[in-house]
Design a protein around this motif. Structure first.
Motif: not given
Length: 120
Positions: A31, A88, A90
């Protein structure tokens, strides 16, 4: 002999229980990695000056996510897209998650949507 091999196999399999092997394929490793890279890209882009050479920008920012090139008359325009605002993680970066850098004859003339609007 067979009993010894069986016992060895059983003991080996219990010794390996719980082992985890992490393998990546070059995608973001977590992340924080993609957020950090995009923050660094924004910082580097904000420090660029009009007239900076194409190769100099590549040296500072590395490989872009996307590139475009078009010729209008005798002028060549190049656009480099760097990831700066993904929503995000992905693993896929689209052009709308990038900041475009616009070059005219290999010199930076602007970046962002406003610069692109002048090209159209």
């Amino acid at each position: 002999m067979k009993k010894l091999l069986l016992a060895t196999a059983l003991l080996s399999s219990t010794a390996l229980t719980g082992c985890v092997v992490a393998v990546t394929d070059g995608e973001y490793n977590g992340h924080h990695s993609w957020k950090k890279e995009q923050r660094e890209n924004r910082e580097k882009i904000s420090q660029l000056k009009i007239g900076t050479e194409y190769q100099s920008v590549l040296s500072k920012l590395g490989t872009p996510e996307y590139t475009d090139m078009v010729s209008k008359g005798d002028t060549v325009y190049q656009v480099l897209y760097f990831a700066t605002n993904s929503k995000h993680s992905d693993g896929v970066v689209t052009k709308d998650e990038c900041t475009p850098l616009l070059f005219k004859d290999s010199k930076l003339v602007g970046f962002g949507d406003t610069a692109m609007a002048h090209l159209l």
